[in-house]
Design a protein around this motif. Structure first.
Motif, mmCIF file in Angstrom:
data_model
loop_
_atom_site.group_PDB
_atom_site.id
_atom_site.type_symbol
_atom_site.label_atom_id
_atom_site.label_comp_id
_atom_site.label_asym_id
_atom_site.label_seq_id
_atom_site.Cartn_x
_atom_site.Cartn_y
_atom_site.Cartn_z
ATOM 1 N N ASP A 159 -3.850 5.790 4.052
ATOM 2 C CA ASP A 159 -2.714 5.148 4.724
ATOM 3 C C ASP A 159 -1.422 5.264 3.922
ATOM 4 O OD1 ASP A 159 -4.282 4.370 6.834
ATOM 5 O OD2 ASP A 159 -4.758 2.411 5.962
ATOM 6 N N GLY A 192 -7.946 -3.827 3.832
ATOM 7 C CA GLY A 192 -7.364 -2.876 4.790
ATOM 8 C C GLY A 192 -6.346 -1.956 4.142
ATOM 9 N N MET A 193 -6.582 -1.606 2.883
ATOM 10 C CA MET A 193 -5.643 -0.739 2.138
ATOM 11 C C MET A 193 -6.322 0.578 1.795
ATOM 12 S SD MET A 193 -3.583 -3.256 -0.473
ATOM 13 C CE MET A 193 -3.400 -2.025 -1.739
ATOM 14 N N LEU A 194 -6.262 1.542 2.670
ATOM 15 C CA LEU A 194 -6.913 2.817 2.389
ATOM 16 C C LEU A 194 -5.922 3.793 1.765
ATOM 17 C CD1 LEU A 194 -9.137 3.299 5.549
ATOM 18 C CD2 LEU A 194 -9.628 2.132 3.391
ATOM 19 N N ASN A 223 0.811 -1.230 0.000
ATOM 20 C CA ASN A 223 0.000 0.000 0.000
ATOM 21 C C ASN A 223 0.843 1.278 0.000
ATOM 22 O OD1 ASN A 223 -2.468 1.262 -0.274
ATOM 23 N ND2 ASN A 223 -2.739 1.534 1.936
ATOM 24 N N GLN A 247 -11.244 -1.799 1.133
ATOM 25 C CA GLN A 247 -11.620 -1.873 2.553
ATOM 26 C C GLN A 247 -11.369 -3.271 3.089
ATOM 27 O OE1 GLN A 247 -15.704 -0.673 2.609
ATOM 28 N NE2 GLN A 247 -15.221 1.420 3.155
ATOM 29 N N HIS A 248 -11.780 -4.258 2.294
ATOM 30 C CA HIS A 248 -11.637 -5.656 2.697
ATOM 31 C C HIS A 248 -10.164 -5.989 2.960
ATOM 32 C CE1 HIS A 248 -12.859 -9.776 2.972
ATOM 33 N NE2 HIS A 248 -11.984 -10.143 2.062
#
Ligand code: SF4
Length: 353
Positions: free
Chosen positions: A334, A329-331, A256, A326-327
């Motif tokens: 971030d 956890g990579m926003l 990410n 979202q699933h």
């Protein structure tokens, strides 16, 4: 209408009026836009005289009616009024994007700008021809501007892109020199570099060692037919090279902290775009989904008469990719720096990505 739907609409239809002091007329990436804040988040919106959306003070109006969304135009930054000792306006060296991103194209020319090779949506050399920028930004010039933008305008990140050079590194080494110079004067400023896959993958480590915090390696489309049609020059770099560069970049920069643009509206299959984006997410690469923006001065508009993507397709693809992000956890928020961290050119952050 949900906020995401409205955000999709204004990303495509734009807003009317000249009340956005921070805007770009042309250049690399989606340009010809006005920069505003929506609910505190940056948005780069097309400025179009035919849009049904307009502003009254800070209120967004649709066909003259208040729809309950506050929009705040971003003011002209103070650093734009300065110039270097040799007389170059800081505004020609780097621009404010959104409220807190400093952005620059370190080399404003591209070996792929001949009409047979040029990306059909790109106008990188138009801003040079218009005299609103300079061809090559020297590392010391960028350091000077970055220091001022942090000090005077509270800039919190720097995005550095480049036109592609004829050298084997395709321009990445000049980016590394620029990063080093900026970090020497504002070490706390996170920097994202953007380039084509550099011929030698070791160059990715050089960029990281120079101090870059994140990297964008932008393919624009994962569909080879679309690539050949829209980006004949860049399409000569095979997808295998992109995949190798992304994998190496994730190894070097981390999950990410690597991203790529994916444009919606080039004639790709939406399901394939969404599944390709999911594969990128699995690799740790953030797919920055952005609507194709038809700009005057590009081949797409002047020759092909292309139009903006269908709004329902854009909303559907954006929502699907945001869900995958979202699933995983990579926003975007971030990312240490870069377009995904900024989010202004995409609807992804409004959709939760
Ligand atoms: S998303 Fe990237 S190109 Fe768009 S305004 Fe932000 S930094 Fe600039």
């Amino acid at each position: 209408m949900s906020d995401v739907s409205t955000r999709v609409d204004i990303a495509l239809l734009g807003i009317r009026g000249g009340s956005t002091p921070v805007h770009r007329r042309s250049g690399a990436g989606p340009s010809d836009d006005g920069h505003v804040l929506i609910g505190g988040f940056g948005a780069a919106l097309p400025i179009r005289s035919d849009s049904p959306y307009s502003l009254a003070g800070n209120k967004l109006l649709l066909d003259g009616a208040d729809i309950g969304m506050e929009i705040e135009p971003i003011g002209r930054p103070k650093f734009y009024d300065l110039q270097t000792a040799d007389g170059v306006s800081y505004e020609k060296i780097a621009k404010l994007h959104g409220s807190n991103v400093l952005a620059t194209t370190v080399v404003q020319t591209c070996i792929r700008y001949g009409e047979d090779e040029r990306c059909r949506f790109c106008s990188i050399e138009a801003s040079l021809a218009a005299g609103s920028t300079i061809a090559v930004k020297r590392p010391d010039q960028l350091a000077e501007v970055a220091e001022a933008a942090v000090r005077l305008d509270g800039v919190t990140q720097l995005v550095m892109t480049t036109g592609t050079s004829a050298a084997k590194d395709r321009g990445a080494r000049h980016l590394a020199r620029c990063v080093r110079a900026v970090k020497a004067v504002v070490p706390q400023l996170p920097i994202q570099v953007q380039c084509e896959p550099p011929g030698d993958l070791a160059t990715i480590s050089e960029l990281r060692e120079a101090g870059a915090d994140a990297i964008g390696i932008h393919v624009e489309s994962l569909d080879d037919d679309v690539r050949r049609q829209w980006m004949p020059g860049k399409a000569t770099v095979p997808m295998s090279e992109y995949r190798a560069a992304w994998a190496e970049a994730v190894r070097v920069f981390g999950r990410n902290q690597v991203s790529t643009y994916l444009l919606v509206g080039l004639g790709e299959d939406p399901d394939e775009l969404a599944s390709g984006a999911a594969e990128l997410i699995d690799m740790g690469v953030y797919p920055f989904v952005v609507p194709f923006r038809p700009l005057g001065g590009t081949l797409a508009v002047d020759v092909d008469h292309a139009s903006a993507p269908n709004r329902d397709v854009l909303e559907d693809v954006t929502r699907r990719v945001a869900k995958e992000l979202q699933h995983a956890g990579m926003l975007g928020s971030d990312q240490r720096a870069g377009c995904a961290a900024c989010g202004a050119c995409s609807v992804l952050s409004s959709a939760g990505g």
